[in-house]
Scaffold this motif. Structure first.
Motif, mmCIF file in Angstrom:
data_model
loop_
_atom_site.group_PDB
_atom_site.id
_atom_site.type_symbol
_atom_site.label_atom_id
_atom_site.label_comp_id
_atom_site.label_asym_id
_atom_site.label_seq_id
_atom_site.Cartn_x
_atom_site.Cartn_y
_atom_site.Cartn_z
ATOM 1 N N ILE A 70 -4.935 1.213 71.611
ATOM 2 C CA ILE A 70 -3.649 0.706 71.141
ATOM 3 C C ILE A 70 -3.752 -0.776 70.792
ATOM 4 C CG2 ILE A 70 -1.271 0.221 71.852
ATOM 5 C CD1 ILE A 70 -1.430 2.818 73.542
ATOM 6 N N GLU A 71 -4.404 -1.550 71.649
ATOM 7 C CA GLU A 71 -4.536 -2.988 71.402
ATOM 8 C C GLU A 71 -5.306 -3.275 70.113
ATOM 9 O OE1 GLU A 71 -6.444 -4.248 74.937
ATOM 10 O OE2 GLU A 71 -4.669 -3.935 76.196
ATOM 11 N N ALA A 72 -6.282 -2.431 69.810
ATOM 12 C CA ALA A 72 -7.082 -2.640 68.593
ATOM 13 C C ALA A 72 -6.211 -2.560 67.352
ATOM 14 C CB ALA A 72 -8.198 -1.599 68.527
ATOM 15 N N ILE A 73 -5.328 -1.576 67.299
ATOM 16 C CA ILE A 73 -4.461 -1.438 66.127
ATOM 17 C C ILE A 73 -3.429 -2.555 66.108
ATOM 18 C CG2 ILE A 73 -2.966 0.109 64.843
ATOM 19 C CD1 ILE A 73 -5.912 1.055 65.239
ATOM 20 N N GLU A 74 -2.924 -2.937 67.251
ATOM 21 C CA GLU A 74 -1.954 -4.032 67.303
ATOM 22 C C GLU A 74 -2.555 -5.325 66.768
ATOM 23 O OE1 GLU A 74 -0.863 -4.080 71.413
ATOM 24 O OE2 GLU A 74 0.773 -2.634 71.160
ATOM 25 N N LEU A 75 -3.821 -5.584 67.090
ATOM 26 C CA LEU A 75 -4.467 -6.792 66.595
ATOM 27 C C LEU A 75 -4.610 -6.749 65.075
ATOM 28 C CD1 LEU A 75 -5.905 -9.481 67.189
ATOM 29 C CD2 LEU A 75 -8.038 -8.184 67.396
ATOM 30 N N MET A 76 -5.060 -5.625 64.541
ATOM 31 C CA MET A 76 -5.174 -5.505 63.085
ATOM 32 C C MET A 76 -3.822 -5.673 62.418
ATOM 33 S SD MET A 76 -7.989 -2.675 61.937
ATOM 34 C CE MET A 76 -6.888 -1.291 62.203
ATOM 35 N N ALA A 77 -2.806 -5.051 62.986
ATOM 36 C CA ALA A 77 -1.471 -5.135 62.398
ATOM 37 C C ALA A 77 -0.976 -6.575 62.363
ATOM 38 C CB ALA A 77 -0.504 -4.247 63.173
ATOM 39 N N SER A 78 -1.273 -7.341 63.412
ATOM 40 C CA SER A 78 -0.837 -8.735 63.435
ATOM 41 C C SER A 78 -1.526 -9.549 62.352
ATOM 42 C CB SER A 78 -1.100 -9.346 64.816
ATOM 43 O OG SER A 78 -2.492 -9.525 65.053
ATOM 44 N N VAL A 79 -2.793 -9.248 62.079
ATOM 45 C CA VAL A 79 -3.501 -9.942 61.007
ATOM 46 C C VAL A 79 -2.894 -9.579 59.657
ATOM 47 C CG1 VAL A 79 -5.714 -10.174 59.818
ATOM 48 C CG2 VAL A 79 -5.645 -10.154 62.311
ATOM 49 N N ARG A 80 -2.587 -8.301 59.462
ATOM 50 C CA ARG A 80 -1.988 -7.901 58.192
ATOM 51 C C ARG A 80 -0.635 -8.593 57.979
ATOM 52 N NH1 ARG A 80 -1.028 -1.666 56.468
ATOM 53 N NH2 ARG A 80 0.344 -1.668 58.292
ATOM 54 N N GLU A 81 0.137 -8.745 59.024
ATOM 55 C CA GLU A 81 1.432 -9.418 58.916
ATOM 56 C C GLU A 81 1.275 -10.875 58.495
ATOM 57 O OE1 GLU A 81 3.255 -8.884 62.681
ATOM 58 O OE2 GLU A 81 3.662 -6.741 62.381
ATOM 59 N N GLU A 82 0.143 -11.471 58.865
ATOM 60 C CA GLU A 82 -0.112 -12.862 58.481
ATOM 61 C C GLU A 82 -0.500 -12.990 57.010
ATOM 62 O OE1 GLU A 82 -3.198 -14.017 61.104
ATOM 63 O OE2 GLU A 82 -2.009 -13.746 62.921
ATOM 64 N N CYS A 83 -0.890 -11.876 56.387
ATOM 65 C CA CYS A 83 -1.408 -11.891 55.009
ATOM 66 C C CYS A 83 -0.735 -10.779 54.208
ATOM 67 C CB CYS A 83 -2.914 -11.703 55.012
ATOM 68 S SG CYS A 83 -3.812 -12.818 56.106
ATOM 69 N N PRO A 84 0.577 -10.908 53.950
ATOM 70 C CA PRO A 84 1.312 -9.799 53.338
ATOM 71 C C PRO A 84 1.109 -9.634 51.842
ATOM 72 C CG PRO A 84 2.773 -11.663 53.690
ATOM 73 C CD PRO A 84 1.450 -12.055 54.275
ATOM 74 N N ASP A 85 0.354 -10.522 51.214
ATOM 75 C CA ASP A 85 0.258 -10.517 49.756
ATOM 76 C C ASP A 85 -0.872 -9.649 49.215
ATOM 77 O OD1 ASP A 85 -1.539 -12.334 50.958
ATOM 78 O OD2 ASP A 85 -1.849 -13.364 49.055
ATOM 79 N N LEU A 86 -1.595 -8.946 50.059
ATOM 80 C CA LEU A 86 -2.747 -8.165 49.622
ATOM 81 C C LEU A 86 -2.606 -6.717 50.079
ATOM 82 C CD1 LEU A 86 -5.707 -8.533 48.378
ATOM 83 C CD2 LEU A 86 -6.480 -8.435 50.753
ATOM 84 N N PRO A 87 -2.935 -5.745 49.215
ATOM 85 C CA PRO A 87 -2.930 -4.346 49.668
ATOM 86 C C PRO A 87 -3.949 -4.165 50.797
ATOM 87 C CG PRO A 87 -3.052 -4.468 47.269
ATOM 88 C CD PRO A 87 -3.261 -5.862 47.778
ATOM 89 N N THR A 88 -3.459 -3.945 51.999
ATOM 90 C CA THR A 88 -4.310 -3.867 53.180
ATOM 91 C C THR A 88 -3.960 -2.620 53.973
ATOM 92 O OG1 THR A 88 -4.399 -6.285 53.304
ATOM 93 C CG2 THR A 88 -5.068 -5.061 55.262
ATOM 94 N N VAL A 89 -4.960 -1.789 54.208
ATOM 95 C CA VAL A 89 -4.780 -0.524 54.919
ATOM 96 C C VAL A 89 -5.347 -0.660 56.324
ATOM 97 C CG1 VAL A 89 -5.350 1.942 54.946
ATOM 98 C CG2 VAL A 89 -4.940 0.765 52.764
ATOM 99 N N LEU A 90 -4.604 -0.207 57.316
ATOM 100 C CA LEU A 90 -5.083 -0.182 58.691
ATOM 101 C C LEU A 90 -5.682 1.191 58.973
ATOM 102 C CD1 LEU A 90 -2.121 -1.894 60.616
ATOM 103 C CD2 LEU A 90 -4.047 -2.956 59.399
ATOM 104 N N SER A 91 -6.971 1.217 59.231
ATOM 105 C CA SER A 91 -7.669 2.468 59.505
ATOM 106 C C SER A 91 -8.156 2.472 60.947
ATOM 107 C CB SER A 91 -8.857 2.637 58.552
ATOM 108 O OG SER A 91 -9.620 3.789 58.880
ATOM 109 N N ALA A 92 -7.751 3.477 61.694
ATOM 110 C CA ALA A 92 -8.198 3.633 63.077
ATOM 111 C C ALA A 92 -9.532 4.366 63.068
ATOM 112 C CB ALA A 92 -7.161 4.408 63.880
ATOM 113 N N SER A 93 -10.587 3.646 63.347
ATOM 114 C CA SER A 93 -11.935 4.193 63.239
ATOM 115 C C SER A 93 -12.279 5.057 64.455
ATOM 116 C CB SER A 93 -12.938 3.044 63.111
ATOM 117 O OG SER A 93 -14.262 3.529 63.015
ATOM 118 N N ILE A 94 -12.780 6.253 64.189
ATOM 119 C CA ILE A 94 -13.299 7.112 65.246
ATOM 120 C C ILE A 94 -14.698 7.578 64.851
ATOM 121 C CG2 ILE A 94 -10.976 7.842 65.897
ATOM 122 C CD1 ILE A 94 -11.583 10.567 64.622
#
Length: 311
Positions: free
Chosen positions: A99-123
């Protein structure tokens, strides 16, 4: 059949960049210890989180500079029950790290809203991707991987990225689990120097078997953790290639067995790797997701993006 509700911008045909080489870069180039090749323990320290943030920001900066979208991959590739137990993680702690891993990625994406950015949960695979043991049937793989996918489904991830798979039954189980939790999933197989999966199946057969058993639920397929020399010869103009949308290449031409024994990093030639992936991009228009895997760093990613964007 339930279809996932989230749209994926990388299906629109534009170039997207993805990076999967963080672990080898940290271990060999930066001297960071990653027991069990696991990067999710980095979430437990300020320094570790800074490492992760840097990789995410570097990718976003590169995408912005080259006019490309970015797929951020979470540090959860080996964050499944068996592989985590091997380095001392209990299920409840493992759940928190996913859960923390996705939260960290999401926070980075929120800091950079001007680029198409996909959050992928790697397994990743339950056992060694290069030499899988205890090969599971699809039903067993579905039960096993559902545990991690259920946790990831509770987050803001856009999709599941299933990487470095060695046989189709495990892929089928992962796809079925993702479907249960209404998540898009991309499936990536690895190949040996002969272009076949470690279990001997062809890439075509693995993709077709996965699609047939899951009614084509996977959003798309990729090949990763292999040098372009190992798989370029199997890329054809046949209909199955329409399902192959990405290549995430190793820097080294070494076999998986040789890489397992290596004590030093083989970073290959970043410019050459960039040209090779650009050639694939040119000759196979459906392949629009490009990136680096083992042995690569941001030099390779910049070279890939530059080669594709240079007329």
């Amino acid at each position: 059949m339930t279809r996932y509700s989230k749209a994926l911008p990388q299906l629109g045909g534009d170039l997207f960049l993805v990076y999967l080489g963080m672990e080898t870069d940290l271990i060999f180039s930066q001297g960071v210890d990653l027991p069990g090749f696991a990067s999710y323990p980095l979430l437990e320290t300020k320094e570790g989180r800074a490492h992760l943030r840097r990789y995410f920001h570097d990718m976003i900066d590169l995408g912005r500079a080259k006019g490309a979208g970015v797929i951020l991959e979470s540090p959860t590739w080996v964050a499944n029950r068996d592989r985590a137990a091997g380095i001392g993680y209990a299920p409840e702690t493992l759940r928190a790290r996913n859960i923390e891993a996705i939260e960290l990625m999401a926070s980075v994406r929120e800091e950079c809203p001007d680029l198409p950015t996909v959050l992928s949960a790697s397994i990743g695979p339950r056992t060694d991707a290069y030499a899988p043991s205890d090969i599971m049937a699809a039903d067993e793989a579905e039960r096993y991987h559902s545990e991690q996918i259920e946790v990831l489904a509770s987050t803001s991830t856009d999709m599941i990225g299933a990487y470095t798979l060695a046989y189709p039954e495990e892929a089928i189980g992962m796809v079925r689990a993702a479907q249960t939790f209404d998540l898009p999933i991309a499936v990536s197989f690895t190949v040996e120097t002969d272009g076949c999966l470690p279990t001997g199946a062809s890439l075509r057969d693995a993709i077709e078997a996965t699609d047939q058993a899951t009614d084509g639920y996977a959003s798309y397929f990729l090949v990763n953790c292999a040098h372009p020399d190992h798989f370029t010869g199997i890329l054809t103009q046949e209909s199955w290639m329409r399902r192959l949308k990405g290549v995430v290449a190793n820097a080294s031409r070494c076999s998986h067995a040789e890489l397992d024994e290596a004590e030093e990093l083989d970073a290959g030639n970043p410019l050459e790797l960039g040209r090779q992936l650009a050639e694939i991009y040119t000759h196979h228009p459906n392949i629009t997701i490009l990136g680096g895997c083992c042995g690569t760093d941001m030099r390779h990613m910049r070279a890939i993006a530059q080669a594709v964007r240079t007329p």
